[in-house]
Design an enzyme around this catalytic site. Structure first.
Site, PDB file in Angstrom:
ATOM      1  N   VAL A 130      39.925  35.256  47.889  1.00 43.62           N
ATOM      2  CA  VAL A 130      39.529  33.924  48.403  1.00 43.62           C
ATOM      3  C   VAL A 130      40.081  33.705  49.813  1.00 43.62           C
ATOM      4  O   VAL A 130      39.974  32.621  50.368  1.00 43.62           O
ATOM      5  CB  VAL A 130      40.056  32.805  47.464  1.00 43.62           C
ATOM      6  CG1 VAL A 130      39.461  32.939  46.074  1.00 43.62           C
ATOM      7  CG2 VAL A 130      41.595  32.799  47.399  1.00 43.62           C
ATOM      8  N   ASP A 131      40.632  34.787  50.413  1.00 39.50           N
ATOM      9  CA  ASP A 131      41.427  34.639  51.648  1.00 39.50           C
ATOM     10  C   ASP A 131      40.611  34.626  52.938  1.00 39.50           C
ATOM     11  O   ASP A 131      41.186  34.501  54.022  1.00 39.50           O
ATOM     12  CB  ASP A 131      42.495  35.753  51.707  1.00 39.50           C
ATOM     13  CG  ASP A 131      41.885  37.165  51.602  1.00 39.50           C
ATOM     14  OD1 ASP A 131      42.528  38.036  50.989  1.00 39.50           O
ATOM     15  OD2 ASP A 131      40.763  37.380  52.109  1.00 39.50           O
ATOM     16  N   HIS A 169      34.917  34.823  43.568  1.00 38.52           N
ATOM     17  CA  HIS A 169      35.907  33.842  43.090  1.00 38.52           C
ATOM     18  C   HIS A 169      36.106  32.718  44.087  1.00 38.52           C
ATOM     19  O   HIS A 169      37.069  31.959  43.991  1.00 38.52           O
ATOM     20  CB  HIS A 169      37.248  34.536  42.776  1.00 38.52           C
ATOM     21  CG  HIS A 169      37.132  35.470  41.617  1.00 38.52           C
ATOM     22  ND1 HIS A 169      38.024  36.487  41.384  1.00 38.52           N
ATOM     23  CD2 HIS A 169      36.190  35.582  40.645  1.00 38.52           C
ATOM     24  CE1 HIS A 169      37.648  37.154  40.311  1.00 38.52           C
ATOM     25  NE2 HIS A 169      36.536  36.631  39.840  1.00 38.52           N
ATOM     26  N   CYS A 196      29.085  15.085  46.388  1.00 42.60           N
ATOM     27  CA  CYS A 196      28.249  15.980  47.193  1.00 42.60           C
ATOM     28  C   CYS A 196      27.275  15.169  48.045  1.00 42.60           C
ATOM     29  O   CYS A 196      26.560  14.306  47.512  1.00 42.60           O
ATOM     30  CB  CYS A 196      27.467  16.903  46.256  1.00 42.60           C
ATOM     31  SG  CYS A 196      26.256  17.940  47.094  1.00 42.60           S
ATOM     32  N   GLY A 238      41.003  48.342  45.768  1.00 39.77           N
ATOM     33  CA  GLY A 238      42.144  47.447  45.600  1.00 39.77           C
ATOM     34  C   GLY A 238      41.988  46.423  44.503  1.00 39.77           C
ATOM     35  O   GLY A 238      42.393  45.270  44.650  1.00 39.77           O
ATOM     36  N   SER A 243      42.466  45.763  40.161  1.00 38.58           N
ATOM     37  CA  SER A 243      43.015  46.294  38.899  1.00 38.58           C
ATOM     38  C   SER A 243      41.914  46.440  37.851  1.00 38.58           C
ATOM     39  O   SER A 243      42.136  46.997  36.781  1.00 38.58           O
ATOM     40  CB  SER A 243      44.101  45.358  38.369  1.00 38.58           C
ATOM     41  OG  SER A 243      43.552  44.058  38.139  1.00 38.58           O
TER      42      SER A 243
HETATM   43  N1  APR Z   1      45.485  49.158  48.851  1.00 37.39           N
HETATM   44  C1  APR Z   1      44.656  49.218  47.785  1.00 37.39           C
HETATM   45  N2  APR Z   1      44.984  48.744  46.551  1.00 37.39           N
HETATM   46  C2  APR Z   1      46.209  48.198  46.418  1.00 37.39           C
HETATM   47  C3  APR Z   1      47.136  48.105  47.488  1.00 37.39           C
HETATM   48  C4  APR Z   1      46.728  48.619  48.736  1.00 37.39           C
HETATM   49  N3  APR Z   1      47.532  48.579  49.811  1.00 37.39           N
HETATM   50  N4  APR Z   1      48.265  47.509  47.005  1.00 37.39           N
HETATM   51  C5  APR Z   1      48.047  47.232  45.696  1.00 37.39           C
HETATM   52  N5  APR Z   1      46.818  47.654  45.335  1.00 37.39           N
HETATM   53  C6  APR Z   1      46.145  47.538  44.040  1.00 37.39           C
HETATM   54  C7  APR Z   1      47.045  47.441  42.831  1.00 37.39           C
HETATM   55  O1  APR Z   1      47.360  48.746  42.354  1.00 37.39           O
HETATM   56  C8  APR Z   1      46.129  46.716  41.832  1.00 37.39           C
HETATM   57  O2  APR Z   1      45.356  47.646  41.089  1.00 37.39           O
HETATM   58  O3  APR Z   1      45.428  46.318  44.069  1.00 37.39           O
HETATM   59  C9  APR Z   1      45.190  45.899  42.727  1.00 37.39           C
HETATM   60  C10 APR Z   1      45.427  44.407  42.654  1.00 37.39           C
HETATM   61  O4  APR Z   1      45.124  43.999  41.343  1.00 37.39           O
HETATM   62  P1  APR Z   1      45.200  42.436  41.001  1.00 37.39           P
HETATM   63  O5  APR Z   1      46.447  41.861  41.568  1.00 37.39           O
HETATM   64  O6  APR Z   1      44.910  42.304  39.544  1.00 37.39           O
HETATM   65  O7  APR Z   1      44.012  41.797  41.855  1.00 37.39           O
HETATM   66  P2  APR Z   1      42.478  41.739  41.476  1.00 37.39           P
HETATM   67  O8  APR Z   1      42.026  42.991  40.811  1.00 37.39           O
HETATM   68  O9  APR Z   1      41.766  41.323  42.711  1.00 37.39           O
HETATM   69  O10 APR Z   1      42.432  40.511  40.418  1.00 37.39           O
HETATM   70  C11 APR Z   1      41.172  40.000  40.065  1.00 37.39           C
HETATM   71  O11 APR Z   1      42.258  38.131  39.003  1.00 37.39           O
HETATM   72  O12 APR Z   1      43.909  36.545  39.061  1.00 37.39           O
HETATM   73  C12 APR Z   1      42.567  36.755  39.257  1.00 37.39           C
HETATM   74  O13 APR Z   1      41.183  35.490  40.664  1.00 37.39           O
HETATM   75  C13 APR Z   1      42.211  36.457  40.685  1.00 37.39           C
HETATM   76  O14 APR Z   1      40.547  37.560  42.052  1.00 37.39           O
HETATM   77  C14 APR Z   1      41.670  37.792  41.207  1.00 37.39           C
HETATM   78  C15 APR Z   1      41.265  38.508  39.935  1.00 37.39           C
END
Ligand code: APR
Length: 270
Positions: free
Chosen positions: A122-123, A138, A169, A209, A211
């Site tokens: 969302v950044d 999101h 709105c 990037g 999870s």
């Molecule tokens: N480059 C690439 N990947 C990276 C880096 C990096 N420098 N640093 C960390 N990671 C990976 C981590 O290993 C992890 O797998 O980025 C991933 C971040 O995972 P999350 O924190 O779960 O983020 P995300 O997958 O975007 O979460 C999905 O969950 O909480 C909600 O709305 C929120 O949009 C988010 C959604």
């Protein structure tokens, strides 16, 4: 970053796949912005790892009393943030700037290779870097959205009258909320439709990037693969799809994406 021979081989394979694809889509998660100073949510040092996941009924609570939610939000925004971790996270969003990974995707779009980005972030950093074709599944922290018609407007362009809440709105009179999708909130239909369209069109999905734990976003790579698309993952750590992707690059997006784009550019010249 020193690359091992295996990593170089994987980079070469990933670059060849991208260079040979006609409709690349990127699915992006919080890891993409880690090198911009924004903590991830999960994994080492993640925000939820540190302070616990937010209330899953957040959206239900909002929908039950949007006026009260806005009163508390306006009140809170005029006071100190809830916790040091929340304060640090909020400040990191304000301070963050795009990193080389964001700019690599802008170049891949300009080369005509990357057709769309689906970001869970969302950044606003992709837009700030210059990306044109993007769905923020999101939401975007800088926008407000109508719950009824999905009308969106930058927060800075919308005057909220604290004596007339919840804000309405200007298009349809529906209730206005932050564009950020709350836990428990359905993904806005216009965003979801676009993501499904792109997951159906791509012949290569770059999973960057994330999870891969939050649906429906986490389902798009699986759906693309089942349609025969190639999958490339960039993540320093393994995820649930790491064993099924065509290439798993174990490293940071800010380092590896510029290398892939440079190789794709060279391959395009031969
Ligand atoms: N480059 C690439 N990947 C990276 C880096 C990096 N420098 N640093 C960390 N990671 C990976 C981590 O290993 C992890 O797998 O980025 C991933 C971040 O995972 P999350 O924190 O779960 O983020 P995300 O997958 O975007 O979460 C999905 O969950 O909480 C909600 O709305 C929120 O949009 C988010 C959604």
């Amino acid at each position: 970053m020193e690359l091992t021979p295996e990593m170089n081989e994987a980079l070469e394979k990933a670059s060849r796949i991208v260079a040979g694809s006609r409709h690349v889509v990127a699915l992006v998660g919080a890891g993409m912005s880690a090198e911009s100073g924004i903590p991830t949510y999960r994994g080492p040092g993640g925000l939820w790892t540190r302070i616990g996941e937010p209330d899953p009924r957040r959206y239900q609570n909002f929908a039950a009393d949007p006026k009260g939610w806005w009163e508390r939000t306006l009140e809170r925004d005029s006071q100190a943030p809830e916790s040091p971790d929340q304060a640090q996270f909020r400040q990191s969003m304000l301070d963050a700037r795009p990193n080389p990974g964001h700019y690599a995707l802008v170049e891949l779009e300009r080369m005509g290779k990357l057709k769309w980005i689906i970001t869970q972030n969302v950044d606003n950093l992709h837009r700030e870097a210059g990306t044109r074709n993007i769905t923020e599944i999101h939401g975007n922290r800088m926008l407000l959205r109508c719950m009824r018609c999905n009308f969106r407007i930058p927060r800075v362009e919308f005057d909220i009258d604290p004596h007339n809440l919840p804000p309405r709105c200007p298009q349809c009179g529906g209730i206005i909320k932050g564009d950020g999708v709350m836990f428990g909130e359905p993904i806005p239909s216009d965003s979801l439709n676009k993501c499904v369209e792109q997951a159906n069109l791509c012949d290569c999905m770059m999973v960057l990037g994330t999870s891969g734990t939050v649906y429906p976003a986490a389902g798009f790579p699986i759906h693309a693969m089942q349609r025969g698309a190639r999958l490339i993952e960039v993540n320093p750590y393994p995820t649930p799809i790491s064993d099924t992707v065509d290439v798993a690059l174990r490293g940071p997006t800010g380092e590896l994406l510029p290398r892939i784009v440079a190789r794709v550019r060279e391959m395009g010249k031969t």
